[in-house]
Design a protein around this motif. Structure first.
Motif, PDB file in Angstrom:
ATOM      1  N   ALA A 272      59.770  13.568  23.792  1.00  0.00           N
ATOM      2  CA  ALA A 272      58.626  13.821  24.674  1.00  0.00           C
ATOM      3  C   ALA A 272      57.374  14.036  23.837  1.00  0.00           C
ATOM      4  O   ALA A 272      56.547  14.903  24.127  1.00  0.00           O
ATOM      5  CB  ALA A 272      58.903  15.042  25.540  1.00  0.00           C
ATOM      6  N   ALA A 273      57.225  13.208  22.793  1.00  0.00           N
ATOM      7  CA  ALA A 273      56.208  13.481  21.765  1.00  0.00           C
ATOM      8  C   ALA A 273      54.982  12.586  21.829  1.00  0.00           C
ATOM      9  O   ALA A 273      54.387  12.280  20.811  1.00  0.00           O
ATOM     10  CB  ALA A 273      56.842  13.366  20.381  1.00  0.00           C
ATOM     11  N   GLY A 274      54.595  12.170  22.980  1.00  0.00           N
ATOM     12  CA  GLY A 274      53.387  11.357  23.062  1.00  0.00           C
ATOM     13  C   GLY A 274      53.523  10.290  24.123  1.00  0.00           C
ATOM     14  O   GLY A 274      54.632   9.963  24.559  1.00  0.00           O
ATOM     15  N   ILE A 275      52.393   9.764  24.568  1.00  0.00           N
ATOM     16  CA  ILE A 275      52.415   8.733  25.601  1.00  0.00           C
ATOM     17  C   ILE A 275      51.533   7.561  25.218  1.00  0.00           C
ATOM     18  O   ILE A 275      50.652   7.670  24.362  1.00  0.00           O
ATOM     19  CB  ILE A 275      51.968   9.291  26.973  1.00  0.00           C
ATOM     20  CG1 ILE A 275      50.527   9.821  26.885  1.00  0.00           C
ATOM     21  CG2 ILE A 275      52.917  10.358  27.469  1.00  0.00           C
ATOM     22  CD1 ILE A 275      49.943  10.205  28.234  1.00  0.00           C
ATOM     23  N   LYS A 276      51.775   6.449  25.867  1.00  0.00           N
ATOM     24  CA  LYS A 276      50.942   5.263  25.750  1.00  0.00           C
ATOM     25  C   LYS A 276      51.004   4.534  27.074  1.00  0.00           C
ATOM     26  O   LYS A 276      51.916   4.763  27.889  1.00  0.00           O
ATOM     27  CB  LYS A 276      51.418   4.358  24.611  1.00  0.00           C
ATOM     28  CG  LYS A 276      52.835   3.821  24.821  1.00  0.00           C
ATOM     29  CD  LYS A 276      53.283   2.956  23.649  1.00  0.00           C
ATOM     30  CE  LYS A 276      54.718   2.462  23.880  1.00  0.00           C
ATOM     31  NZ  LYS A 276      55.193   1.596  22.760  1.00  0.00           N
ATOM     32  N   ALA A 277      50.047   3.671  27.304  1.00  0.00           N
ATOM     33  CA  ALA A 277      50.081   2.854  28.513  1.00  0.00           C
ATOM     34  C   ALA A 277      51.090   1.722  28.332  1.00  0.00           C
ATOM     35  O   ALA A 277      51.422   1.348  27.207  1.00  0.00           O
ATOM     36  CB  ALA A 277      48.694   2.301  28.807  1.00  0.00           C
TER      37      ALA A 277
END
Length: 432
Positions: A272-277
Motif C-alpha cells: 500500500a506504498a503509493g498510487i498511480k493512474a
C-alpha cells in the motif's frame, strides 16, 4: 434534435456521484443521455476496502449494483473496460468482457460521446520493486480485498495447527503507512480478536505481529504532526511494529527485504506504498505526467481537448498557489459536485467555473480502538483536533455523505436504520 450524450468512464466514488447527479438533473428530464462505463458490476466506496479485506464490512451488503442504481437515477450503465479513444470521431473503444473462464461475454465495442468524463481512479504503484506483484496483496478493488480476506482466514486456520505454524506468531507485513496501511494494521488486530471470540481460531491478538514499513521518516507523511503522533502511539499500543525511514528493495516469498538488508519474515504481505493512474491513460493522446495522471485546466477539461473532462485520482489539477489537488476522496467528492454544475452550465451555454480545492481535514479510523483526525475551520484554515467517539462519528459521516450523494437523503436515512439493525442481527465479521 438528438440530445447530447455524456459518457463517464469509471464508477468510483467521484464517478458514481457525478452520474447520480447528472442522471437526476439531466437524464430524467431528457436534457442529456448519461452513460456510465465500468469494468465491474457493483460499487464499493474505496476508502472502505481495508474493512472488506478483514471482513469487518460485508461487501455483499454494502455494494451498489450499477445496473439497478442506473434505473433509479436516470442514467444508463454499460459494462466495459476502456481500451482506446478516437478523439476525432468522439468515440471510445471498450475491450471485450470475459467470464471467469476467459470466454467472451460481450465483444469489443465502440461508444459515441459528445462529452467524455474520465474518472478511472488510481491503482497501487509498486515502483518496479522486484517481487511485489508476485508476493503481495493489493487493495485496489473489492476482488483484491476479498482475495486478501480469504487468504487471511486460511492463514488463521493454519496457525490453529501447531505443525503448520511457520513463525512464532502469525505475521503480516504492510508496506506503506498511508491511510490504507495504517487503518488495515488496526483492523487486523480487531479481526484477530473477533475471530478468537467466535471460536474460528485459538489465536488472540497477542499472537499476531504486524509490521508497518514506510519509506518516509514518519507514518501518514502528508498529515499534520499531531495526528501522526497520536496514531503512532495508538498503533504501538496495539502491538504494531513501525519501520519508518525504511525502503523496501524487494519482496520474496514470505520475506520483505529492506534497504539496510533487514529481512522481515511474513505470512501475508500487503503493498500500500503509493498510487498511480491506470497506464491506459497515457495511450489516449492526452497530456499526462509520469504517473499517468492527465493534466487538466482548473475547469477540469484536459489540456488537449475541451470535450474531455478528467477528475479524481487520475487528474492532475494545479491550483493558484502552485500546488496540485491531492488524490483524496474528499477532492473527488468536491470535483464531482462542481463538474455536475459545470456540465449543466455547458448545456445552457454558460461559462464554466474553476475548481478550487478546500481541505476539510483528515480522519483516520483505527478499527473499534480509536479514531483520530482534524477538521478545518472555515476559510481561516485553522484545524480542530478530534479523537475518540467524536472523531469516529465524523469518520462514519464521510461514508454517509457519499451515500447521500448517490442515493439521496431518504434512502440514506433508511440505510442508517438498516445498518443499525444489522449490527445486532449479523455477525460482527464476515466469516465465510
Amino acid at each position: 434534435m438528438d440530445v447530447p450524450r455524456i459518457v463517464v468512464v469509471g464508477g468510483g466514488a467521484g464517478g458514481l456521484e457525478l452520474v447520480s447527479r447528472l442522471g437526476r438533473k439531466l437524464g430524467r428530464r431528457g436534457k442529456a443521455e448519461i452513460v456510465l462505463v465500468d469494468r465491474n458490476t457493483t460499487h464499493i466506496w474505496k476508502p472502505l476496502l481495508h474493512e472488506v479485506a478483514t471482513g469487518a464490512l460485508d461487501s455483499g451488503l454494502d455494494e451498489v449494483s450499477y445496473q439497478g442504481h442506473a434505473g433509479d437515477n436516470g442514467y444508463r450503465f454499460q459494462r466495459g473496460t476502456l481500451s482506446g479513444l478516437d478523439r476525432e470521431n468522439r468515440q471510445l473503444n471498450l475491450a471485450p468482457v470475459l467470464d471467469e473462464h476467459g470466454a467472451v461475454v460481450l465483444p469489443s465495442r465502440t461508444l459515441d460521446y459528445d462529452v467524455l468524463v474520465l474518472s478511472l481512479g488510481s491503482v497501487s504503484n509498486d515502483f518496479g520493486t522486484p517481487g511485489v506483484s508476485e508476493h503481495c496483496h493489493f487493495l485496489d478493488s473489492p476482488a483484491q480485498a476479498e482475495a486478501f480476506r480469504h487468504d487471511m482466514l486460511n492463514t488463521f486456520l493454519r496457525y490453529s495447527d501447531p505443525q503448520q505454524q511457520r513463525l512464532s506468531r502469525l505475521t503480516v507485513g504492510i508496506v506503506g503507512a498511508g491511510a490504507t496501511g495504517v487503518e488495515l494494521a488496526a483492523e487486523l488486530y480487531d479481526a484477530s480478536r473477533i475471530l478468537n471470540s467466535y471460536g474460528f481460531t485459538s489465536l488472540d491478538s497477542s499472537q499476531l505481529e504486524v509490521h508497518l514499513v514506510e519509506a518516509a521518516t514518519d507514518i501518514l507523511p502528508v498529515l499534520p504532526e499531531r495526528i501522526r503522533k497520536a496514531v503512532a502511539a495508538e498503533l504501538t499500543k496495539l502491538g504494531v511494529e513501525l519501520h519508518v525511514g525504511t525502503r523496501v528493495t524487494s519482496v520474496e516469498e514470505g520475506v520483505v527485504v529492506t534497504q539496510d538488508g533487514t529481512h522481515i519474515e511474513t505470512d501475508l504481505c500487503v503493498w500500500a506504498a503509493g498510487i498511480k493512474a491506470p497506464e491506459i491513460l497515457s495511450t489516449l493522446g492526452l497530456t499526462t505526467e509520469s504517473n499517468h495522471r492527465i493534466k487538466v485546466f482548473a475547469t477540469l477539461q484536459s489540456l488537449d481537448d475541451p470535450n474531455i473532462f478528467v477528475f479524481g485520482d487520475c487528474a492532475s489539477c494545479s491550483q493558484e498557489d502552485g500546488s496540485t489537488v491531492p488524490p483524496r476522496a474528499q477532492a473527488a467528492h468536491q470535483q464531482a459536485l462542481l463538474l455536475s454544475r459545470n456540465l449543466c452550465a455547458r448545456l445552457d451555454g454558460k461559462p464554466l467555473k474553476p475548481f478550487v480545492y478546500r481541505d476539510r481535514g483528515s480522519l483516520i479510523s483505527l478499527a473499534h480502538f480509536d479514531a483520530v483526525g482534524s477538521l478545518m475551520r472555515g476559510a481561516s484554515a485553522r484545524s480542530l483536533f478530534l479523537e475518540g467517539h467524536l472523531a469516529k462519528f465524523f469518520y462514519a459521516s464521510l461514508y454517509r455523505m457519499h451515500q447521500r450523494a448517490i442515493h439521496g437523503t431518504v434512502k440514506t436515512g433508511l440505510m442508517v436504520i438498516v445498518d443499525g439493525l444489522n449490527f445486532f442481527l449479523k455477525p460482527r465479521m464476515k466469516l465465510h
